[in-house]
Design a protein around this motif. Structure first.
Motif, mmCIF file in Angstrom:
data_model
loop_
_atom_site.group_PDB
_atom_site.id
_atom_site.type_symbol
_atom_site.label_atom_id
_atom_site.label_comp_id
_atom_site.label_asym_id
_atom_site.label_seq_id
_atom_site.Cartn_x
_atom_site.Cartn_y
_atom_site.Cartn_z
ATOM 1 N N SER A 1 0.815 -1.215 0.000
ATOM 2 C CA SER A 1 0.000 0.000 0.000
ATOM 3 C C SER A 1 0.845 1.260 0.000
ATOM 4 O O SER A 1 2.014 1.239 0.366
ATOM 5 C CB SER A 1 -0.929 -0.003 1.213
ATOM 6 O OG SER A 1 -0.183 -0.038 2.407
ATOM 7 N N TYR A 2 0.215 2.353 -0.428
ATOM 8 C CA TYR A 2 0.839 3.673 -0.449
ATOM 9 C C TYR A 2 0.196 4.529 0.630
ATOM 10 O O TYR A 2 -0.330 5.592 0.359
ATOM 11 C CB TYR A 2 0.633 4.349 -1.800
ATOM 12 C CG TYR A 2 1.173 3.591 -2.968
ATOM 13 C CD1 TYR A 2 2.469 3.103 -2.977
ATOM 14 C CD2 TYR A 2 0.402 3.373 -4.092
ATOM 15 C CE1 TYR A 2 2.975 2.420 -4.065
ATOM 16 C CE2 TYR A 2 0.892 2.696 -5.189
ATOM 17 C CZ TYR A 2 2.179 2.220 -5.159
ATOM 18 O OH TYR A 2 2.664 1.545 -6.243
ATOM 19 N N ASP A 3 0.196 4.045 1.843
ATOM 20 C CA ASP A 3 -0.469 4.766 2.921
ATOM 21 C C ASP A 3 0.220 4.441 4.239
ATOM 22 O O ASP A 3 1.315 3.897 4.257
ATOM 23 C CB ASP A 3 -1.961 4.414 2.956
ATOM 24 C CG ASP A 3 -2.195 2.905 3.009
ATOM 25 O OD1 ASP A 3 -1.628 2.240 3.898
ATOM 26 O OD2 ASP A 3 -2.927 2.389 2.157
ATOM 27 N N LYS A 4 -0.444 4.741 5.343
ATOM 28 C CA LYS A 4 0.188 4.566 6.645
ATOM 29 C C LYS A 4 0.159 3.123 7.157
ATOM 30 O O LYS A 4 0.595 2.858 8.267
ATOM 31 C CB LYS A 4 -0.431 5.510 7.668
ATOM 32 C CG LYS A 4 -1.880 5.252 7.981
ATOM 33 C CD LYS A 4 -2.386 6.306 8.952
ATOM 34 C CE LYS A 4 -3.866 6.115 9.226
ATOM 35 N NZ LYS A 4 -4.395 7.190 10.050
ATOM 36 N N GLN A 5 -0.311 2.167 6.339
ATOM 37 C CA GLN A 5 -0.361 0.783 6.789
ATOM 38 C C GLN A 5 1.036 0.252 7.117
ATOM 39 O O GLN A 5 1.204 -0.502 8.069
ATOM 40 C CB GLN A 5 -1.045 -0.114 5.753
ATOM 41 C CG GLN A 5 -1.355 -1.506 6.282
ATOM 42 C CD GLN A 5 -2.300 -1.481 7.463
ATOM 43 O OE1 GLN A 5 -3.327 -0.810 7.440
ATOM 44 N NE2 GLN A 5 -1.968 -2.199 8.526
ATOM 45 N N PHE A 6 2.045 0.657 6.344
ATOM 46 C CA PHE A 6 3.422 0.234 6.627
ATOM 47 C C PHE A 6 3.812 0.650 8.047
ATOM 48 O O PHE A 6 4.380 -0.136 8.812
ATOM 49 C CB PHE A 6 4.385 0.852 5.601
ATOM 50 C CG PHE A 6 5.830 0.635 5.937
ATOM 51 C CD1 PHE A 6 6.433 -0.589 5.731
ATOM 52 C CD2 PHE A 6 6.590 1.665 6.483
ATOM 53 C CE1 PHE A 6 7.762 -0.801 6.064
ATOM 54 C CE2 PHE A 6 7.914 1.471 6.816
ATOM 55 C CZ PHE A 6 8.499 0.239 6.598
ATOM 56 N N LYS B 1 10.829 5.232 4.623
ATOM 57 C CA LYS B 1 10.022 4.324 3.803
ATOM 58 C C LYS B 1 8.563 4.787 3.759
ATOM 59 O O LYS B 1 7.912 4.712 2.714
ATOM 60 C CB LYS B 1 10.117 2.892 4.317
ATOM 61 C CG LYS B 1 9.521 1.892 3.351
ATOM 62 C CD LYS B 1 10.006 0.496 3.580
ATOM 63 C CE LYS B 1 9.427 -0.404 2.508
ATOM 64 N NZ LYS B 1 9.792 -1.788 2.666
ATOM 65 N N THR B 2 8.047 5.280 4.885
ATOM 66 C CA THR B 2 6.681 5.810 4.908
ATOM 67 C C THR B 2 6.575 7.014 3.978
ATOM 68 O O THR B 2 5.635 7.115 3.175
ATOM 69 C CB THR B 2 6.270 6.185 6.345
ATOM 70 O OG1 THR B 2 6.380 5.023 7.178
ATOM 71 C CG2 THR B 2 4.837 6.696 6.387
ATOM 72 N N ALA B 3 7.536 7.922 4.067
ATOM 73 C CA ALA B 3 7.539 9.112 3.204
ATOM 74 C C ALA B 3 7.620 8.712 1.732
ATOM 75 O O ALA B 3 6.950 9.309 0.880
ATOM 76 C CB ALA B 3 8.696 10.032 3.573
ATOM 77 N N ALA B 4 8.408 7.692 1.412
ATOM 78 C CA ALA B 4 8.540 7.230 0.024
ATOM 79 C C ALA B 4 7.211 6.674 -0.491
ATOM 80 O O ALA B 4 6.844 6.887 -1.650
ATOM 81 C CB ALA B 4 9.640 6.182 -0.082
#
Length: 195
Positions: free
Chosen positions: A145-150, A181-184
């Motif tokens: 995902s491209y969100d805060k799930q990471f 990684k979150t920012a990426a």
């Protein structure tokens, strides 16, 4: 604006707390769903699954539409539900053309001095939406995902004082690589959506 203490969550796919709740009772926030759905299943139609706004530092609580009606009245509850679903459908269609699935999102509303409903807070960001790359989507699995799930996943295994973090302050200190990684991931969503 006078904030309305309801998070207007719209789900087009079954994921996160919605998936957990569905496994327990085949419903999400009182919305009955068909049998046999899997994690990440696309729902027949987007559903409105509100949450009661919690105090700062507390966790929001999923509630039913009927509980929302009891909190803010039938007309305002219906208006928030209808506007939220319309916003989600329009955004999801646009994102899909860019190769991104918006699995779910949340909106927050307030009332102006005249009592008019106004959309407020951030809208359709990786903090308020679950973004999945279309090319990696597979029913039954949590897509990347491209969100805060990471970040959420990292926090599930984080330690504070040598013990698993119990989600009470103080929060664990984020390592530089988790921040980067979150920012990426957020940047990737922006790049894909905006071109």
């Amino acid at each position: 604006l006078k904030p309305i203490p309801v998070e207007a969550v719209v789900r087009g796919y079954l994921a996160g707390s919605g998936w957990k709740e569905y496994q327990d009772n085949q419903a999400v926030c009182g919305v009955k769903l068909p049998a046999g759905l899997e994690n990440a299943s696309k729902l027949p139609e987007p559903i409105y699954t509100p949450a009661a706004k919690a105090e700062m530092g507390e966790h929001d609580e999923n509630i039913t539409f009927e509980q929302t009606v009891a909190m803010i009245g039938p007309e305002l509850a219906a208006q928030i539900r209808d506007v939220s679903i319309a916003l989600y459908k329009a955004a999801a269609e646009m994102a899909l053309q860019k190769g991104i699935i918006i699995a779910d999102t949340k909106f927050e509303f307030g009332l102006d001095k005249a009592g008019k409903l106004v959309l407020m807070d951030e809208v359709l960001t990786p903090d308020s939406s679950r973004y999945w790359p279309l090319e990696s989507y597979v029913v039954g699995q949590n897509p990347p995902s491209y969100d805060k799930q990471f970040l959420r996943d990292w926090l599930e295994t984080a330690q504070v004082g040598g013990k698993p973090w119990d989600k009470t302050p103080p929060a664990p200190r984020l390592p530089k690589e988790v921040i980067e990684k979150t920012a990426a991931k957020y940047q990737e969503a922006l790049t894909r959506l905006m071109g």
